[in-house]
Write an enzyme that holds these catalytic residues in place. Structure first.
Site, short mmCIF file in Angstrom:
data_model
loop_
_atom_site.label_atom_id
_atom_site.label_comp_id
_atom_site.label_asym_id
_atom_site.label_seq_id
_atom_site.Cartn_x
_atom_site.Cartn_y
_atom_site.Cartn_z
N LYS A 133 -2.87 -0.78 0.23
CA LYS A 133 -2.24 -0.17 -1.22
C LYS A 133 -3.67 -0.13 -2.61
CE LYS A 133 0.40 -1.31 -4.58
NZ LYS A 133 1.70 -2.78 -4.72
N SER B 247 7.11 -1.12 -5.92
CA SER B 247 5.71 -0.59 -5.88
C SER B 247 4.09 -0.28 -4.67
CB SER B 247 4.65 -0.72 -7.13
OG SER B 247 3.84 -2.39 -6.97
N SER C 233 7.60 -5.95 -5.12
CA SER C 233 7.23 -4.57 -4.53
C SER C 233 6.37 -4.90 -3.33
CB SER C 233 5.23 -4.97 -4.92
OG SER C 233 5.78 -3.82 -6.92
N1 GLN Z 1 9.82 -3.72 -9.44
C1 GLN Z 1 9.13 -5.11 -9.86
C2 GLN Z 1 8.66 -4.08 -11.39
O1 GLN Z 1 8.91 -2.89 -11.61
C3 GLN Z 1 8.35 -4.81 -9.15
C4 GLN Z 1 6.62 -5.18 -9.04
C5 GLN Z 1 5.87 -5.63 -8.65
O2 GLN Z 1 6.34 -6.69 -7.68
N2 GLN Z 1 4.74 -5.14 -8.33
O3 GLN Z 1 7.54 -5.18 -12.36
#
Ligand code: GLN
Length: 452
Positions: free
Chosen positions: A52, A133, A157
């Site tokens: 990532k 994400s 995410s």
């Molecule tokens: N969807 C969540 C957010 O937008 C989680 C994102 C994540 O875990 N990095 O914050």
């Protein structure tokens, strides 16, 4: 590795990679062959992985999918990627994500959205989101351009994109994997973890990346169990808790059905299903969307056009700051910085931030109380299958609702995993989430393997 490079090239339309590093991969593969020939192979020798693009990689551009870090080349390697390299892994490239990991659909990336390798079976041919994400990670593993990938999970995410792409993904207990060298979003929630096609591969990768790191003050000084050796145990006699508050209003019938099937399956395998309560669940999203933006606004203050990445023109220092941040951050990141700055401002700190911290404590205590009655929890990973790119886009609140089942375990720091468990009516993958006791990834992995 050469075969995976080919797949990476043939699946470029998915936009899963921000930076492809086939030359690095081939060189690492040759080194791994040499080690193998000398009888000194490591646990991951020759295994092609995707990283990532939030993990700093020495000499390889690390963007966090943001324009503001578009030309940032770190001169250090994150702890997690160092551990993978030490075990002999091969890096195919840096994977796309939502900008600074803020999102649930990989549509906030400054490098374009990622397309899921899946299609609905109803012939609509719509391009679907891979989740977010870590959408590049889930898409790349599902498309077979790498055998596993790293991810980070702040509010879901790793788990939600794993569910959307039909693969396995584990977010370990907060503190299990070092955050050193990972671009920060919300430091009290951010936790690195891994994706793979199945539970066993997740266990192998997690074993490699976990462990205490003195360079991360919140990294736990706990021995790392042999997650692989722990697999294969029966769930006979295990108590699996079903948190009743997760049966949220408006839950689609197919998600409820998946959950029921999961319960029935574990029961048949000898587990005892117990009804448990996590009474503060309904406050999780509101709490998360105060704490995460608050920490984001503080963490992202460092991008001033002076110390990292891009710099915009300006007549004085203040204007350089303002222009750099206005041009460098995308819309969702700016929204979060504004929410975060607001909830941390003098007049509102107690009303929002302090209150959210108190509720966070109650949410953690809910989990600890539930674990008096059960060993592990079973829930759906997400309230829907993957949606089409562009859907939910005009309404941030609707997007935030997608995190309803993943956010509570993040606030409480509990380990959570998503395992592919069925298909939606449209033939899309659906995952079940297993949430474990603190530091008990072994049970989480074990239950996951029984379900898969
Ligand atoms: N969807 C969540 C957010 O937008 C989680 C994102 C994540 O875990 N990095 O914050």
């Amino acid at each position: 590795t050469a075969a995976h490079v080919k797949v990476m090239e043939n699946t470029r339309h998915l936009n899963a990679y921000i930076t492809e590093t086939p030359d690095v991969a081939m060189k690492q593969a040759a080194e791994s062959d040499a080690r193998y020939a000398a009888g000194k192979n490591g646990a991951l020798d020759g295994i092609p992985l995707g990283i990532k693009d939030l993990f700093c990689t020495n000499g390889i551009r690390t963007t966090a999918a943001s324009k503001i870090l578009g030309n940032f080349v770190p001169h250090y390697e994150s702890t997690v990627t160092t551990k993978l390299l030490n075990d002999g892994a091969v890096f195919m490239g840096k994977l796309n994500l939502d900008e600074f990991a803020m999102g649930s659909s990989n549509t906030t990336s400054a490098f374009g959205n990622v397309i899921s390798p899946w299609k609905r079976n109803n012939g609509d041919n719509a391009d679907l989101v891979p989740g977010g994400s870590s959408g590049g990670s889930s898409a790349a593993v599902a498309a077979r351009s790498c055998m596993g990938a790293t991810g980070t999970d702040t509010g879901g995410s790793i788990r939600q994109p794993a569910s959307f792409c039909g693969i396995a993904g584990i977010k370990p207990t907060y503190g299990r994997c070092s955050r050193w060298g990972v671009v920060a979003f919300a430091s009290s929630l951010d936790q690195p973890g891994v994706f793979a096609r199945n539970t066993e591969d997740c266990a192998i990768l997690l074993k490699s990346v976990a462990g205490h790191d003195p360079k991360d003050a919140t990294s736990a000084n706990k021995p790392v169990p042999d997650f692989v050796a722990a697999l294969g145990k029966s769930v006979k006699g295990m108590k699996v808790g079903i948190p009743r508050e997760y049966a949220v209003e408006g839950m689609p019938a197919e998600i409820q059905k998946l959950w029921d099937e999961g319960k029935a399956y574990l029961k048949d395998a000898g587990a005892e299903i117990v009804d448990v309560s996590l009474p503060h669940t309904k406050y999780s999203l509101a709490t998360y969307y105060i704490i995460a933006p608050a920490e984001c606004s503080s963490n992202l203050a460092r991008y001033d056009g002076v110390r990292y990445g891009m710099r915009a023109e300006g007549k004085d220092l203040r204007e350089v700051y303002e222009n750099t941040r206005a041009q460098g951050f995308g819309e969702e990141v700016r929204r979060r910085i504004m929410i975060g700055t607001y909830v941390l401002s003098a007049g509102y700190y107690d009303a929002y931030y302090t209150k959210a911290q108190k509720i966070r404590r109650l949410i953690s205590e809910d989990f600890l109380n539930a674990y008096k009655e059960c060993d592990v929890l079973l829930t759906p990973t997400a309230p829907s299958a993957a949606f089409a790119i562009g859907e939910n886009e005009d309404d941030p609140i609707k997007m935030y609702l997608n995190d309803v089942f993943t956010v509570p375990a993040s606030l409480a720091g509990m380990p959570g995993m998503s395992v592919p468990a069925g298909l939606s009516g449209d033939g899309l993958p659906l995952g079940l989430q297993i949430i474990g006791k603190p530091w008990d990834e072994e049970t989480v992995l074990n239950v996951s393997q029984v379900i898969e």
